[in-house]
Write an enzyme that holds these catalytic residues in place. Structure first.
Site, PDB file in Angstrom:
ATOM      1  N   VAL A  46     -26.097  29.736 -50.121  1.00 24.72           N
ATOM      2  CA  VAL A  46     -25.577  29.835 -48.761  1.00 24.72           C
ATOM      3  C   VAL A  46     -24.393  28.890 -48.629  1.00 24.72           C
ATOM      4  CG1 VAL A  46     -26.060  29.426 -46.321  1.00 24.72           C
ATOM      5  CG2 VAL A  46     -27.801  30.484 -47.769  1.00 24.72           C
ATOM      6  N   PHE A  47     -23.267  29.383 -48.131  1.00 24.85           N
ATOM      7  CA  PHE A  47     -22.135  28.504 -47.844  1.00 24.85           C
ATOM      8  C   PHE A  47     -22.334  27.927 -46.439  1.00 24.85           C
ATOM      9  CE2 PHE A  47     -18.979  30.943 -50.795  1.00 24.85           C
ATOM     10  CZ  PHE A  47     -19.609  30.371 -51.886  1.00 24.85           C
ATOM     11  N   GLY A  48     -22.491  26.609 -46.363  1.00 24.99           N
ATOM     12  CA  GLY A  48     -22.786  25.972 -45.090  1.00 24.99           C
ATOM     13  C   GLY A  48     -24.268  25.702 -44.967  1.00 24.99           C
ATOM     14  N   GLN A  97     -17.989  21.798 -49.186  1.00 21.40           N
ATOM     15  CA  GLN A  97     -18.341  22.205 -50.548  1.00 21.40           C
ATOM     16  C   GLN A  97     -17.641  23.511 -50.910  1.00 21.40           C
ATOM     17  OE1 GLN A  97     -20.968  21.229 -48.329  1.00 21.40           O
ATOM     18  NE2 GLN A  97     -20.788  19.199 -49.231  1.00 21.40           N
ATOM     19  N   TYR A  98     -17.173  23.579 -52.173  1.00 24.68           N
ATOM     20  CA  TYR A  98     -16.529  24.786 -52.681  1.00 24.68           C
ATOM     21  C   TYR A  98     -17.038  25.084 -54.080  1.00 24.68           C
ATOM     22  CZ  TYR A  98     -13.397  23.873 -48.778  1.00 24.68           C
ATOM     23  OH  TYR A  98     -12.901  23.627 -47.520  1.00 24.68           O
ATOM     24  N   SER A  99     -17.415  26.334 -54.309  1.00 23.58           N
ATOM     25  CA  SER A  99     -17.913  26.738 -55.622  1.00 23.58           C
ATOM     26  C   SER A  99     -16.798  26.686 -56.656  1.00 23.58           C
ATOM     27  CB  SER A  99     -18.476  28.163 -55.569  1.00 23.58           C
ATOM     28  OG  SER A  99     -19.637  28.216 -54.781  1.00 23.58           O
ATOM     29  N   TYR A 133     -32.172   7.208 -45.255  1.00 24.59           N
ATOM     30  CA  TYR A 133     -33.382   7.902 -44.795  1.00 24.59           C
ATOM     31  C   TYR A 133     -34.134   7.136 -43.702  1.00 24.59           C
ATOM     32  CZ  TYR A 133     -32.835  11.562 -48.261  1.00 24.59           C
ATOM     33  OH  TYR A 133     -32.358  12.641 -48.974  1.00 24.59           O
ATOM     34  N   GLU A 179     -32.713  13.172 -55.894  1.00 24.67           N
ATOM     35  CA  GLU A 179     -31.311  12.748 -55.842  1.00 24.67           C
ATOM     36  C   GLU A 179     -31.027  11.647 -56.854  1.00 24.67           C
ATOM     37  OE1 GLU A 179     -31.135  11.953 -51.647  1.00 24.67           O
ATOM     38  OE2 GLU A 179     -31.544  14.071 -51.232  1.00 24.67           O
ATOM     39  N   GLY A 234     -18.010  34.794 -51.038  1.00 24.65           N
ATOM     40  CA  GLY A 234     -19.205  34.593 -51.869  1.00 24.65           C
ATOM     41  C   GLY A 234     -19.016  35.032 -53.309  1.00 24.65           C
ATOM     42  N   THR A 261     -17.039  33.650 -55.328  1.00 25.68           N
ATOM     43  CA  THR A 261     -16.574  32.530 -56.160  1.00 25.68           C
ATOM     44  C   THR A 261     -17.596  32.053 -57.191  1.00 25.68           C
ATOM     45  OG1 THR A 261     -17.037  31.059 -54.272  1.00 25.68           O
ATOM     46  CG2 THR A 261     -14.758  31.752 -54.621  1.00 25.68           C
TER      47      THR A 261
END
Length: 396
Positions: free
Chosen positions: A386-388, A207-209, A98, A140, A277, A279
């Site tokens: 949202v994907f992305g 990232q993948y659901s 950061y 986090e 979407g 998934t």
């Protein structure tokens, strides 16, 4: 939260900063990657950088956070922060990164706005940045602890058990932990990050659901081959997974994260998706079917055709297992027994008190959300993934 003196300055300068925010974020990334090329190589999505979508998402989140602070001085936009923190946790972002972002972001602000950045203006926006950064660091830290990992150490080796080509452009992968330890728990709707080493040595992450119910010793996800458009390149990671990964291969996969999670507390549910979407919705349906859920569940999905509808058989069979399940599919190119054209919820019954989950392209989700609001679904009960990069904020 934001001090009164800083709130006055931020409110006065927000229009100027907002008008230049995309120029600022574009210059910020140039400076960041010039000083730290390893971040572009191994952390940031090179495809999103080339398309400019990450710049838009960052601009939207900064503007939205600052606006929220001046409009709600005693509150914090936790929904937005949680979404960002889950994505950061899945990437293994560390607290010490950061200050690096701060250095190059504020250098970009000073260069773009010039003399308008007085010491008072710099101090006020510095306060905004650290309120956002420290909130994310705290969230986090909690997310890492919940997964039982040291900050940033989210990666494990997984072995591909099987691969299934569902459609011409979608492949599903079934994995198990390569170290023999139990698979980490997750909630239906969450995703994992997958890191692959490409031909040029870059270790890109996507990232993948997760597509199955959160039980058992294996995990599954589906990957749509991303084809470039309007001068943007094909998806590097999806192309690599489709071309090179087969049963027996190993992948680096993160612990599961994501703030779109199923809450099955008796309220009527509506699961709306388009394209890949579907998934996260499949994981939700699998969990609902496995627990014998009896409440009403309306499943709506839009796709180009039955042939492009990934995991269509699972979508249909899992819905059919639910006592209160009802599926409605729309295909732009038509399909026997289904509706033709774009999704239109006009004739779909939406029960009072429905909780809705949306996943798909932004235009699809905006249209679905508008129709659901028109049918009386409360805004607080409409959740999305949202994907992305999250461009919903950027377009707000």
């Amino acid at each position: 939260m934001l001090t009164e003196s800083s709130a006055v300055v931020v409110r006065a300068t927000l229009p100027a900063v907002g008008a230049a925010i995309e120029e600022i974020t574009g210059l910020f990334y140039e400076k960041l990657f010039a000083a730290h090329p390893e971040l572009l190589r191994d952390l940031f999505n090179r495809g999103n950088q080339a398309a400019g979508s990450q710049r838009q998402a960052l601009a939207g989140s900064i503007a939205a956070f600052a606006t929220y602070l001046v409009d709600h001085p005693d509150e914090r936009p936790d929904v937005m922060l949680d979404r960002i923190a889950h994505k950061h946790a899945s990437l293994g972002v560390l607290p010490e990164q950061y200050p690096v972002v701060h250095e190059h972001l504020f250098a970009a602000i000073a260069e773009v706005l010039g003399d308008a950045v007085t010491p008072e203006v710099a101090q006020a926006w510095d306060e905004v940045y650290w309120l956002m950064a420290n909130a994310l660091i705290a969230i986090e830290k909690r997310l890492f602890a919940e997964q039982g990992v040291v900050a940033g150490d989210v990666w494990r080796e997984w072995e591909v058990v099987s691969r299934t080509d569902d459609t011409a452009d979608v492949a599903s992968f079934l994995l198990r932990p390569a170290d023999g330890r139990p698979a980490p728990a997750f909630r239906a709707g969450q995703y994992v990050s997958v890191q692959v080493e490409l031909a040029d040595g870059a270790r890109q992450i996507r990232q993948y659901s997760l597509t199955g119910a959160p039980s058992g010793t294996t995990r599954s996800f589906a990957v749509k081959r991303v084809l470039g458009a309007e001068g943007t390149p094909d998806g590097e990671v999806s192309r690599h997974l489709h071309a090179h990964v087969r049963a027996g291969d190993r992948l680096r996969v993160s612990a599961p994260y994501g703030d779109l999670v199923l809450e099955a507390d008796g309220a009527p549910l509506l699961l709306a998706s388009a394209g890949i979407g579907c998934t996260p919705m499949l994981a939700m349906l699998d969990e609902l079917a496995g627990t014998g859920h009896e409440g009403p569940v309306t499943v709506v999905h839009a796709d180009r055709s039955p042939e492009t509808h990934a995991l269509r058989a699972d979508h249909e069979s899992l819905t059919a297992k639910l006592a209160g399940g009802a599926a409605h599919f729309w295909y732009e190119q038509g399909g026997a027994g289904h509706r033709t054209g774009l999704m239109d919820l006009t004739d779909v019954t939406v029960a009072p008190g429905t909780r809705a989950y949306l996943c798909g392209p932004l235009p699809f989700m905006r249209a679905a959300r508008a129709q659901l609001l028109g049918k009386g679904v409360a805004a607080a009960d409409i959740h999305y993934e949202v994907f992305g990069p999250d461009l919903w904020l950027a377009a707000a």
